[in-house]
Design a protein around this motif. Structure first.
Motif, PDB file in Angstrom:
ATOM      1  N   ALA A  72      33.342  41.187  46.238  1.00 12.21           N
ATOM      2  CA  ALA A  72      34.066  40.755  47.431  1.00 12.21           C
ATOM      3  C   ALA A  72      34.718  39.393  47.222  1.00 12.21           C
ATOM      4  CB  ALA A  72      33.109  40.706  48.629  1.00 12.21           C
ATOM      5  N   ALA A  73      34.008  38.494  46.511  1.00 10.78           N
ATOM      6  CA  ALA A  73      34.569  37.167  46.256  1.00 10.78           C
ATOM      7  C   ALA A  73      35.792  37.247  45.344  1.00 10.78           C
ATOM      8  CB  ALA A  73      33.505  36.264  45.628  1.00 10.78           C
ATOM      9  N   LEU A  74      35.746  38.124  44.323  1.00 13.45           N
ATOM     10  CA  LEU A  74      36.892  38.272  43.423  1.00 13.45           C
ATOM     11  C   LEU A  74      38.095  38.863  44.156  1.00 13.45           C
ATOM     12  CD1 LEU A  74      35.189  39.542  40.134  1.00 13.45           C
ATOM     13  CD2 LEU A  74      36.324  37.330  40.514  1.00 13.45           C
ATOM     14  N   ILE A  75      37.836  39.849  45.017  1.00  9.85           N
ATOM     15  CA  ILE A  75      38.932  40.423  45.806  1.00  9.85           C
ATOM     16  C   ILE A  75      39.532  39.361  46.720  1.00  9.85           C
ATOM     17  CG2 ILE A  75      39.502  42.089  47.600  1.00  9.85           C
ATOM     18  CD1 ILE A  75      37.404  43.952  46.397  1.00  9.85           C
ATOM     19  N   SER A  76      38.663  38.568  47.350  1.00  9.99           N
ATOM     20  CA  SER A  76      39.154  37.508  48.228  1.00  9.99           C
ATOM     21  C   SER A  76      39.935  36.458  47.450  1.00  9.99           C
ATOM     22  CB  SER A  76      37.991  36.848  48.977  1.00  9.99           C
ATOM     23  OG  SER A  76      37.586  37.643  50.065  1.00  9.99           O
ATOM     24  N   LEU A  77      39.501  36.161  46.216  1.00  8.58           N
ATOM     25  CA  LEU A  77      40.232  35.194  45.388  1.00  8.58           C
ATOM     26  C   LEU A  77      41.648  35.694  45.108  1.00  8.58           C
ATOM     27  CD1 LEU A  77      40.305  32.593  43.746  1.00  8.58           C
ATOM     28  CD2 LEU A  77      39.340  33.865  41.816  1.00  8.58           C
ATOM     29  N   GLY A  78      41.765  36.987  44.770  1.00  7.63           N
ATOM     30  CA  GLY A  78      43.088  37.551  44.534  1.00  7.63           C
ATOM     31  C   GLY A  78      43.946  37.527  45.782  1.00  7.63           C
ATOM     32  N   LEU A  79      43.359  37.906  46.927  1.00  6.73           N
ATOM     33  CA  LEU A  79      44.110  37.903  48.175  1.00  6.73           C
ATOM     34  C   LEU A  79      44.429  36.478  48.636  1.00  6.73           C
ATOM     35  CD1 LEU A  79      42.325  40.817  50.026  1.00  6.73           C
ATOM     36  CD2 LEU A  79      44.696  40.762  49.249  1.00  6.73           C
ATOM     37  N   LEU A  80      43.558  35.510  48.277  1.00  7.31           N
ATOM     38  CA  LEU A  80      43.860  34.106  48.579  1.00  7.31           C
ATOM     39  C   LEU A  80      45.129  33.675  47.851  1.00  7.31           C
ATOM     40  CD1 LEU A  80      43.253  31.226  49.575  1.00  7.31           C
ATOM     41  CD2 LEU A  80      41.725  30.961  47.605  1.00  7.31           C
ATOM     42  N   LEU A  81      45.241  34.023  46.582  1.00  4.89           N
ATOM     43  CA  LEU A  81      46.437  33.658  45.821  1.00  4.89           C
ATOM     44  C   LEU A  81      47.673  34.351  46.393  1.00  4.89           C
ATOM     45  CD1 LEU A  81      45.008  33.748  42.191  1.00  4.89           C
ATOM     46  CD2 LEU A  81      45.415  31.765  43.647  1.00  4.89           C
ATOM     47  N   VAL A  82      47.523  35.628  46.778  1.00  7.26           N
ATOM     48  CA  VAL A  82      48.642  36.350  47.394  1.00  7.26           C
ATOM     49  C   VAL A  82      49.077  35.667  48.685  1.00  7.26           C
ATOM     50  CG1 VAL A  82      49.309  38.509  48.517  1.00  7.26           C
ATOM     51  CG2 VAL A  82      48.079  38.562  46.354  1.00  7.26           C
ATOM     52  N   ALA A  83      48.085  35.299  49.514  1.00  6.07           N
ATOM     53  CA  ALA A  83      48.399  34.659  50.789  1.00  6.07           C
ATOM     54  C   ALA A  83      49.075  33.311  50.583  1.00  6.07           C
ATOM     55  CB  ALA A  83      47.121  34.493  51.621  1.00  6.07           C
TER      56      ALA A  83
END
Length: 378
Positions: A230-241
């Motif tokens: 979940a943290a890795l997915i959030s990290l990717g989505l953080l960069l996208v955002a």
């Protein structure tokens, strides 16, 4: 952290909004937007800001402090630098002071706006906001040194006319900024990490006992860390955002520049607006941390963002100046130097005791208000 943040790995809106904002960025990039499109892009930008805060909190909760604050600060600043360089490459001579205006705006917003809001929220919650003076003092000293070397000295150097560095001076400022930034990161994350951790007060220890009441009242509580996936997915989505935030800010920047010009406002206002947009995720994250009695996390975000803004922007601009045409104005004018000096003095008096009340928060907010007012009416 909120229970909603970690009840499930990701909620629908936190996935859909960054993707929608990225699609809006792709459709609007390099085009002249009509009024309706500007409104839609602005809504996507606001949604991406909220999504960035959510994902930053997920990652921060997984890796712990001060790494969580560092990830958000560095990610935002790297993309902010890309935005500044892009705008300067497209704008020619009229953007010669954009880097200075944006970096100084970031310093004032972080050191007065984010710090002031965090102290106000922390003091309203517990009467006194408590934090580590050792870590915050070291961060403030780094901010003051970087700001003076990069933004004050160019006004007084004589090798080149105007508030500019000569090529050797710019190279030295860039090297010194990068070295100080690296040293600060090493101290914050390795050698003296404990200086940047939230203070373990009686109020925090009582938080677990108040957890059930806090949930009923809609407040925030501590939760189990998210899974690594979940943290890795959030990290990717953080960069996208974050890409969507800065990219959409660039997409609406022509409208902002036109509005500033039509209103007869100084060009420096553009830098202020850009800094406000880019720093919105960190501001929201800092206020939420202060609400959870983690004022130290808020200060980590504030001062870490200021350090990253200078420590990464100046070296990047120094490299970009090789192919950028036109002058590179970095030196502050007298009004801004006075505001910077006052900010450093007031911040030192705030940080040294390791605790602050509503008064200190209010003083910082007034300093930010003075800066914003003088930016509009110099």
């Amino acid at each position: 952290m909120s229970t909603a943040t970690h009840r499930s790995p990701l909620t629908d809106w936190t996935v859909m909004v960054p993707v929608a904002a990225l699609v809006a960025l792709a459709l609007s990039w390099g085009r002249e937007l009509p009024s309706l499109a500007v409104v839609l892009v602005s809504l996507c930008l606001a949604g991406a800001v909220l999504a960035a805060v959510h994902h930053a909190e997920v990652v921060a909760h997984r890796v712990g402090e001060p790494f969580g604050s560092l990830i958000l600060a560095v990610a935002v600043t790297v993309i902010e630098v890309a935005l500044i360089v892009t705008l300067m490459a497209d704008g020619g001579d009229k953007t010669s002071s954009l880097a200075r205006d944006t970096v100084f705006a970031a310093v004032m917003i972080t050191c007065n706006g984010i710090v002031g809001l965090s102290l106000l929220v922390g003091a309203l919650r517990n009467r006194v906001a408590v934090f580590n003076a050792e870590g915050s003092g070291a961060a403030l000293a780094t901010v003051a040194t970087l700001a003076t070397l990069s933004l004050v000295l160019p006004t007084f150097t004589t090798s080149k006319p105007g508030p500019e560095f000569s090529t050797p001076q710019l190279a030295f400022a860039a090297s010194a900024s990068l070295a100080l930034y690296g040293l600060f990161i090493a101290v914050q994350t390795v050698r003296h990490r404990d200086y940047f951790l939230p203070v373990d007060t009686k109020r925090i220890r009582k938080e677990a006992a108040r957890a059930e009441a806090a949930v009923a009242a809609g407040e925030e509580e501590h939760a189990a860390p998210p899974t690594a996936r979940a943290a890795l997915i959030s990290l990717g989505l953080l960069l996208v955002a974050l890409v969507a935030v800065v990219g959409n800010a660039k997409a609406v920047s022509p409208t902002i520049e036109a509005g500033v010009a039509d209103a007869g406002l100084p060009n420096a206002v553009v830098g202020v607006i850009i800094a406000l947009l880019v720093l919105a995720p960190e501001t929201l994250a800092a206020v939420r941390a202060a609400r959870c009695d983690r004022v130290q996390t808020s200060l980590n975000l504030a001062y870490g963002s200021a350090i990253a803004s200078i420590g990464l922007t100046i070296p990047a601009i120094a490299l970009a100046s090789v192919w950028l045409s036109g002058p590179l104005m970095l030196g502050l004018d007298p009004i801004h130097m006075v505001l910077l000096a006052l900010t450093v003095v007031v911040s030192a008096l705030t940080i040294v005791p390791g605790r602050a009340t509503l008064l200190q928060g209010g003083v910082h907010i007034v300093l930010l208000a003075a800066y914003l007012f003088l930016a509009v009416s110099p």
